[in-house]
Design an enzyme around this catalytic site. Structure first.
Site, mmCIF file in Angstrom:
data_model
loop_
_atom_site.group_PDB
_atom_site.id
_atom_site.type_symbol
_atom_site.label_atom_id
_atom_site.label_comp_id
_atom_site.label_asym_id
_atom_site.label_seq_id
_atom_site.Cartn_x
_atom_site.Cartn_y
_atom_site.Cartn_z
ATOM 1 N N LYS A 282 0.880 -1.322 -0.107
ATOM 2 C CA LYS A 282 -0.071 0.180 0.015
ATOM 3 C C LYS A 282 0.720 1.227 -0.091
ATOM 4 O O LYS A 282 1.889 1.136 0.259
ATOM 5 C CB LYS A 282 -0.875 0.157 1.385
ATOM 6 C CG LYS A 282 -1.946 -0.996 1.169
ATOM 7 C CD LYS A 282 -2.819 -0.608 2.565
ATOM 8 C CE LYS A 282 -4.021 -1.809 2.680
ATOM 9 N NZ LYS A 282 -4.963 -1.331 1.361
ATOM 10 N N ARG A 356 -10.422 -11.295 1.965
ATOM 11 C CA ARG A 356 -11.176 -12.458 1.293
ATOM 12 C C ARG A 356 -10.295 -13.740 1.492
ATOM 13 O O ARG A 356 -11.103 -14.822 1.490
ATOM 14 C CB ARG A 356 -11.613 -12.168 -0.044
ATOM 15 C CG ARG A 356 -10.406 -11.897 -1.039
ATOM 16 C CD ARG A 356 -10.954 -11.233 -2.291
ATOM 17 N NE ARG A 356 -11.126 -9.917 -1.879
ATOM 18 C CZ ARG A 356 -11.145 -8.810 -3.315
ATOM 19 N NH1 ARG A 356 -11.556 -9.213 -4.386
ATOM 20 N NH2 ARG A 356 -11.411 -7.522 -2.994
HETATM 21 N N1 BES Z 1 -8.409 -3.634 4.215
HETATM 22 C C1 BES Z 1 -8.435 -3.307 2.987
HETATM 23 C C2 BES Z 1 -9.627 -2.401 2.602
HETATM 24 C C3 BES Z 1 -9.675 -1.124 3.123
HETATM 25 C C4 BES Z 1 -8.955 -0.041 2.611
HETATM 26 C C5 BES Z 1 -10.367 -0.629 4.135
HETATM 27 C C6 BES Z 1 -9.043 1.242 3.076
HETATM 28 C C7 BES Z 1 -10.577 0.741 4.722
HETATM 29 C C8 BES Z 1 -9.955 1.524 4.012
HETATM 30 C C9 BES Z 1 -8.478 -4.447 1.995
HETATM 31 O O1 BES Z 1 -7.724 -5.460 2.397
HETATM 32 C C10 BES Z 1 -7.721 -4.117 0.809
HETATM 33 O O2 BES Z 1 -6.643 -3.749 0.644
HETATM 34 N N2 BES Z 1 -8.481 -4.104 -0.290
HETATM 35 C C11 BES Z 1 -8.368 -3.747 -1.707
HETATM 36 C C12 BES Z 1 -8.840 -4.511 -2.485
HETATM 37 C C13 BES Z 1 -8.191 -4.495 -3.767
HETATM 38 C C14 BES Z 1 -6.772 -4.849 -3.963
HETATM 39 C C15 BES Z 1 -9.034 -5.286 -4.945
HETATM 40 C C16 BES Z 1 -8.826 -2.295 -1.863
HETATM 41 O O3 BES Z 1 -9.817 -1.833 -1.502
HETATM 42 O O4 BES Z 1 -8.228 -1.565 -2.571
HETATM 43 MN MN MN Z 2 -5.523 -5.221 1.843
#
Ligand code: BES
Ligand code: MN
Ligand code: ZN
Length: 496
Positions: A282, A356
């Site tokens: 990230k 997931r």
């Molecule tokens: N934990 C995150 C989702 C999230 C992001 C929650 C920001 C709250 C604030 C999750 O694990 C994630 O990173 N999801 C990705 C999925 C994508 C790679 C398909 C996302 O939402 O960017």
């Molecule tokens: Mn994530």
């Protein structure tokens, strides 16, 4: 904090330090409630003459403290603006209780007699009573473990929820529920607010163990990585293997039904104690907030605490999928293919879609408890924040009645959920060139494709997924959601 019911039918003689009364605004006029009128009478019109000056507009959450009003035993009266009386509902009671509590915390007042939930007319008082407690408890919350200089404890010690026409058993239940839900929310907020170096999967397991020790009705079992290996949970393990912190699958069972064998309601929580994104790292901005990525697990644990406190007449099984998502030499790489416990193969196209991956094995595992309903909660997708912001969580389900029951519970207790669709068109977006499923969906609707991924593992039971990415925390503070929603849902189930 002590919360109690008070059925004094004359607020002028209430023995608390302060009487808290609602004031409504109607076409530029301010209007007192029952209790307010009684106080006004006792003070020979002093309160209405203050209101007649027009400074206090009674907009929602306005507060005004009055001192030593003649004819009133309490040395202070707190006027709390509640807006239009026709708009006054449980949600407003929560808001104005928080406003009252904030004003009270700046004083030396120890006990209050609070008439805010007394003024709901034509609507059930019980939810308003519950909301008073939740509002007060929420605004008094703080985690001070990491400050070397602690703030003084608030002087407020006792909140009496006062009802001018007395109360019955349902009011007592509403009060007890409010206390139980607040305690559950506090556990959830504490757990989620702890930093990632403290709140590890092991810490969640320890917290869950102490909860199980606190309640005779709750049993616990923790699966270690070696156990998960044997069960074939390679999807979960593909996430936890990148971290030095061992992953844990934590199972709690609450037995509240008269029949211990009654099918349980299952609650499954995403417990990613820190989500760096893994090799699909990230960006740095606000990455600290990814300590909240265990908000689903924290919410399920808090809900279980509330449920055990309320001694609901149901059985519940909770499964927490706890892991840390880190980049390392042992971490999964984009393109890796793993086999889930269910046998479905998954191409890990993005290691940041890890929620997931840990949840699908938990959702398969929970099937062995033969649950009547399975609900999972997860801070699963940033896309959910795009869709619904920070006010309402998303619900996606393979069962219309279940989705409606969850939305109804959320509306009742002011912790709302909004349904998003699922279906084959979205499912197709998860195609992988080599495996049965990709872990990300191409072409938008990220919250829906994430749910569709989970839906491949939940075909054997009624299931709903709550995406709480936007609601589990606000700014840098955990909210305690979705504990109210799920607690209300369980209350409703127990009363069915
Ligand atoms: N934990 C995150 C989702 C999230 C992001 C929650 C920001 C709250 C604030 C999750 O694990 C994630 O990173 N999801 C990705 C999925 C994508 C790679 C398909 C996302 O939402 O960017
Ligand atoms: Mn994530
Ligand atoms: Zn995550």
């Amino acid at each position: 904090m002590k919360y109690a019911l008070n059925s004094h039918n004359n607020p002028a003689t209430d023995s608390q330090d302060c009487v808290v009364i609602p004031v409504f605004s109607e076409d530029k006029k301010v209007i007192l409630s029952n209790a307010g009128n009684q106080l006004d009478k006792a003070s020979a019109g002093e309160i209405s003459s203050i209101l007649d000056k027009g400074d206090f507009k009674a907009n929602t959450s306005d507060t005004q403290m009055l001192y030593d009003v003649a004819g009133i035993k309490a040395s202070r009266v707190l006027l709390v603006g509640c807006g239009k009386s026709s708009d006054f509902e449980a949600k407003t009671v929560n808001q104005v209780s928080q406003a009252a509590s904030k004003t009270l915390q700046k004083t030396s007042i120890k006990s209050v007699s609070c008439y805010l939930s007394d003024s709901i007319t034509g609507k059930p008082k019980s939810t308003a009573i519950t909301q008073t407690i939740i509002g007060f408890a929420d605004s008094l919350y703080q985690l001070q473990d990491y400050k070397s200089k602690k703030k003084d404890a608030p002087s407020l010690e006792e909140v009496c929820v006062s009802l001018s026409n007395g109360f019955d058993e349902s009011a007592q239940t509403a009060l007890d529920n409010g206390i139980a839900i607040s305690e559950g929310m506090k556990l959830t907020r504490d757990l989620a607010n702890h930093p990632g170096n403290v709140c590890t999967p092991t810490f969640i397991a320890e917290t869950a163990t102490s909860l199980a020790n606190d309640y005779k009705s709750v049993d616990i079992d923790v699966l270690e990585e070696a156990d998960m290996e044997k069960l074939g949970m390679h999807s979960f393990l593909s996430v936890s293997k990148g971290s030095d912190e061992p992953g844990k699958m934590i199972i709690l069972q609450y037995f509240g039904a008269k029949n211990k064998k009654q099918q349980p309601i299952a609650l499954v929580g995403k417990g990613v104690t820190f989500d760096t994104g893994g090799i699909s790292l990230k960006p740095g901005a606000n990455m600290d907030e990814m300590k909240f990525d265990m908000g689903g697990a924290a919410g399920m644990l808090g809900t279980l605490k509330a449920c055990a406190e309320m001694q609901l007449d149901i059985n519940v099984v909770v499964v927490l999928a706890a892991a840390e998502n880190m980049p390392s030499a042992r971490a999964s790489k984009p393109g890796d293919i793993v086999t889930s416990m269910k046998g479905i193969t998954i191409e890990v196209l993005n290691t940041d879609a890890e929620g997931r991956l840990v949840l699908c094995d938990a959702l398969t595992y929970v099937g062995k408890y033969n649950p009547s309903i399975v609900i999972d909660a997860a801070t699963l997708t940033g896309a959910c924040i795009v869709a619904l912001g920070h006010h309402i969580c998303a619900v996606l389900s393979n069962d219309d009645a279940l989705a409606n029951d969850l939305m109804d519970a959320g509306n009742t207790i002011h912790d709302r959920a909004w349904r998003l669709p699922m279906g084959d068109d979205y499912k197709k977006q998860l195609k992988s060139s080599f495996a049965d499923l990709g872990n990300i969906g191409a072409g938008g609707a990220g919250t829906i494709t994430a749910a569709c991924f989970l839906g491949e593992f939940t075909k054997d039971y009624k299931w709903a997924h709550l995406d709480i990415a936007g609601t589990a925390w606000k700014g840098k503070d955990a909210t305690g959601r979705p504990v109210p929603l799920l607690s209300q849902f369980l209350i409703n189930q127990a009363n069915k």
